[in-house]
Design a protein around this motif. Sequence first.
Motif, mmCIF file in Angstrom:
data_model
loop_
_atom_site.group_PDB
_atom_site.id
_atom_site.type_symbol
_atom_site.label_atom_id
_atom_site.label_comp_id
_atom_site.label_asym_id
_atom_site.label_seq_id
_atom_site.Cartn_x
_atom_site.Cartn_y
_atom_site.Cartn_z
ATOM 1 N N GLN A 61 1.030 -1.342 0.010
ATOM 2 C CA GLN A 61 -0.030 -0.128 0.060
ATOM 3 C C GLN A 61 0.903 1.246 0.164
ATOM 4 O O GLN A 61 0.530 2.220 -0.860
ATOM 5 N N GLN A 64 2.438 1.813 -3.445
ATOM 6 C CA GLN A 64 1.382 2.313 -4.479
ATOM 7 C C GLN A 64 1.289 3.764 -4.381
ATOM 8 O O GLN A 64 1.053 4.413 -4.888
ATOM 9 N N GLU A 65 1.111 4.102 -2.807
ATOM 10 C CA GLU A 65 0.964 5.647 -2.727
ATOM 11 C C GLU A 65 2.267 6.356 -3.358
ATOM 12 O O GLU A 65 1.862 7.505 -3.626
ATOM 13 N N GLU A 68 1.770 6.817 -6.635
ATOM 14 C CA GLU A 68 0.842 8.024 -7.177
ATOM 15 C C GLU A 68 1.363 9.240 -6.832
ATOM 16 O O GLU A 68 1.316 10.256 -7.869
ATOM 17 N N ARG A 69 2.368 9.342 -5.703
ATOM 18 C CA ARG A 69 3.009 10.590 -5.710
ATOM 19 C C ARG A 69 3.914 11.181 -6.839
ATOM 20 O O ARG A 69 4.123 12.209 -7.149
#
Length: 114
Positions: A61, A64-65, A68-69
């Motif tokens: 997780q 994944q974040e 995205e950043r």
Amino acid sequence: MALHYDLPVYKACYELLLEIFRFTKDFTKEYKYTVGESIKKETIELLTLIFRANSRPDKEQVLQEARERIEVIRLFIRLMKDLHQISFKNFVGINKNVEEVSKQLTGWQKAMRK
């Protein structure tokens, strides 16, 4: 477990942060305190996520974040090029840094799935 600052992705992200601080200082006032600050904040948050991913057993997780950043950072940088706040030469250079971080995050995420 490697220390977070020994990770190639952490080093690449730190270099990206340094580069962002260098080029945002030349933004016009209109963009320096809005988009410039947002790019810095996103990149600092990305470094924090890399640290968190390295220190947790369940990294999926957080990675994944982080991915995205890096895409948000990529968007801001492109926007600043299109608004003539970054020269094309600097845009190409900074995008190499962004791509390096992105590839390493993707590789790390794939390695975690195996």
